[in-house]
Design a protein around this motif. Sequence first.
Motif, mmCIF file in Angstrom:
data_model
loop_
_atom_site.group_PDB
_atom_site.id
_atom_site.type_symbol
_atom_site.label_atom_id
_atom_site.label_comp_id
_atom_site.label_asym_id
_atom_site.label_seq_id
_atom_site.Cartn_x
_atom_site.Cartn_y
_atom_site.Cartn_z
ATOM 1 N N CYS A 62 -25.292 48.511 123.559
ATOM 2 C CA CYS A 62 -25.051 47.916 122.338
ATOM 3 C C CYS A 62 -23.707 48.660 122.493
ATOM 4 O O CYS A 62 -23.592 49.601 121.761
ATOM 5 C CB CYS A 62 -25.994 47.402 120.901
ATOM 6 N N VAL A 63 -22.665 47.570 121.171
ATOM 7 C CA VAL A 63 -21.624 47.515 120.662
ATOM 8 C C VAL A 63 -21.591 47.106 119.067
ATOM 9 O O VAL A 63 -22.749 46.406 118.897
ATOM 10 C CB VAL A 63 -20.604 47.079 121.578
ATOM 11 N N TYR A 64 -21.634 48.477 118.235
ATOM 12 C CA TYR A 64 -21.968 48.407 117.008
ATOM 13 C C TYR A 64 -20.290 48.019 116.481
ATOM 14 O O TYR A 64 -19.639 48.756 116.619
ATOM 15 C CB TYR A 64 -22.290 49.908 116.750
ATOM 16 N N VAL A 65 -20.620 46.867 115.574
ATOM 17 C CA VAL A 65 -19.658 46.957 114.836
ATOM 18 C C VAL A 65 -19.958 46.443 113.381
ATOM 19 O O VAL A 65 -20.941 46.427 112.582
ATOM 20 C CB VAL A 65 -19.507 45.244 114.762
ATOM 21 N N TYR A 66 -18.677 46.710 112.682
ATOM 22 C CA TYR A 66 -19.085 47.446 110.757
ATOM 23 C C TYR A 66 -18.152 46.590 110.156
ATOM 24 O O TYR A 66 -17.320 45.699 110.683
ATOM 25 C CB TYR A 66 -18.611 48.576 110.520
ATOM 26 N N GLY A 67 -18.667 45.795 109.056
ATOM 27 C CA GLY A 67 -18.605 44.687 108.617
ATOM 28 C C GLY A 67 -18.101 44.525 106.724
ATOM 29 O O GLY A 67 -19.044 45.540 106.533
ATOM 30 N N LEU A 68 -17.137 43.942 106.218
ATOM 31 C CA LEU A 68 -17.298 44.149 105.010
ATOM 32 C C LEU A 68 -18.368 42.138 104.466
ATOM 33 O O LEU A 68 -18.122 41.594 105.355
ATOM 34 C CB LEU A 68 -16.521 43.784 104.008
ATOM 35 N N ARG A 69 -19.034 42.043 103.236
ATOM 36 C CA ARG A 69 -18.685 40.960 102.960
ATOM 37 C C ARG A 69 -17.613 40.713 102.140
ATOM 38 O O ARG A 69 -17.033 40.727 101.220
ATOM 39 C CB ARG A 69 -20.075 40.743 101.339
ATOM 40 N N TRP A 70 -17.350 39.272 103.091
ATOM 41 C CA TRP A 70 -15.912 38.580 102.470
ATOM 42 C C TRP A 70 -16.669 38.395 100.467
ATOM 43 O O TRP A 70 -17.511 37.459 100.308
ATOM 44 C CB TRP A 70 -15.016 37.109 102.778
#
Length: 726
Positions: A511-519
């Motif tokens: 898998c590729v892991y993606v980090y994100g924020l809550r807008w």
Amino acid sequence: GDGVPDLAVANMLGQSVSLLLNEAPPAQPVIGATPGTLQFGTVALGVTTAPAEVRIANLGSVELEVTSVSLTGRAGAEYRVSHPPLPLRAAPGGSFPVHVSFRPVAAGLRAATLRVQTAVPGVEPALVLLRGSGLEPPLPAVHLSPERIAFGRRQVGSTGSRELTLLNYGAGALRIEGMSLTGPGAGEFAFSLTDSLRALPLTVPAGGALEVLVRYAPRAPGYATAELVIADDAPDAPHAVSLSGTAVEQDDSTFPRIGLEPDTLAFGAQPVGGPLASRTLALANPGTAALTVSEISVAGGAPEVFEVSAPATPFVVPPGGAVELRVAFAPDVTGVREARLRVVSDASGSPYPASEVVGGVSWDFDRLVRQAPGSDLWPTTWGPDDELYTSWGDGGGFGGSNGLARTSLGFARIGGGPADFIGTNLWGGFNPLRPATFGGKASGMLSVRGILHAWVNLQNATPPDKALARSADLGLTWELGSPTFTGVAGGFYPVSFLNYGRDYAGARDGCVYVYGLRWAAEGNPFVAAGVYLARVPSDSLAERAAYEFFTRPEPDGPASWTPDETLASPVLEEPAGVTIPSVVHAPALGRYLLTTSHGGEVGRLSIFDAPEPWGPWTTVTYEDDWGGFGGEEALAYSIPTKWLGADGATLWMIFSATGVLDSFNLISGALSLRDPAVPLEPRTYVVTVPLSGTGTAAIPTPALPPGAPLGAGASGAGAAGPRAPQ
């Protein structure tokens, strides 16, 4: 007779005479004007000249009746004529005045004609040529430093302050009519002029400055934003400074805290050689355990002109207690002098415990490399050809500048090692191999299966959509896919990839892991309360339905994955707020390193480590004044995995921020690796207070009268001792 010649013709043959009478024409007036030309010279735009007089004379033998006074020509509207009500009359030989003024609205020669005429047929009008030139007035120009003020984390009921400088670097005076706070969190902020003798409205001369003290005093927990709006007469007015802060409740945990109030000291103008100027500040412990202060010093800039009076270190401040510090300023030369008050203690800063693997990072600020001014972000990934690939926003990339070959989005290749790297613009920017074909901003890059990927902020709305860009030829051409994540307040907003080795070698799974924020629905969306995590099969990056989101329904329960992004749980939480996280795997350490800023300022650097992409996190470094870079807004950090030391003891970091750090900045760091057999020592926490003052011309020393004892006027060799504070 009538004074007009007649004609008589004799006919000798017919012995007759013919008489031709020349009848006199009716008497008419003749209009004269003096002077024939009015020269107004050069006049600043928008400025009206004093009226100039034109004398209108009746040069005829009968009364003159002027029925029209008008202005003609392209610039006729920029002249104004004044006279008594029409008609205007003058007896033969008489005259009357007409006044003309000039108010240019455009630069350059502005010509027109004054036309004075009567209703009598056949009488020529009098014409006066009007000449004047418009001059662009000297205009003010405003620079705000800083342009954004992030107060970071403050406890409810406390007060933080920052100094804002408004500089008029234009050629004309700046008029400031007022200032106001707007926005959802305006009630949490306040401002005042540093010089209490000045009041709005006021004028800042060319080259002058105005100091404003901005305060954040939160009354309820949460993230607050506002704008300080400045109403002025500069061409690009109004001006605004964005403000933000995060308020937290009093912690119930048992550990010390540290607070310094005020958190900036500005001494203003002080004469060189004059009496000492001193200010006090309170060092408080709002925590629930005793605070030990191990060091107080002044560093950076010009520490020699600031002197601190404080208890001998180490000293202890009990819970809820405070001690007074006094700082004195004695300028040695004219001009601005700056430094930072540095306080080292055992206060708890990070929300996570100390790392058991890495004890900290030492940075080589003396060999900081800066390139590509005006270009920022710079996420990196390690490509299949053993080169680094990166992206920038704005500016011209390598070899360019903020004004030279500026592009919204560009991609580049970085060849060589960190000490001798060569940056090549592949797509967009200065002398690229290929031109850019779309815009946006890329915050994360990844090389996997020989393909480069980038998360692109489309900048099309608030919140904006995020699309995945793809390059199959190592950055020469890019395809922009449809939005993978549509911007929704409260939704998952991808900002970065987890990077492993060369072309994703060494990944923990497929898998590729993606980090994100809550807008956030309000406030700065890039300073979020937590970091979220998604995963997707490496061959399905463009398929939105293939993404799963990390979730932990119960705080101490097991972790799992869900296709519903609204059920995602944060993998890292930071009450002060975090910016775009950069996450890499460090194989020599067996750890994941997450780099971000707590509170949104570049000097508030945080690096956390964990055994898994989702944690649990511990603290490698947590600094409030990293590099002395102060409160410029952090934009991004990136640790290239290719440049991680094989022994895990070294790294290189690329970072960018607003202000002078709006560029490609590269710095090396040495990691202090812990010995597992040695117990952890208490960590130290460093807080700083910016110090500033301006030296002015020295006060003249009066001459000694004859016979006066040494010390009565100018100091002599034996007149030692400190100057008394004022």
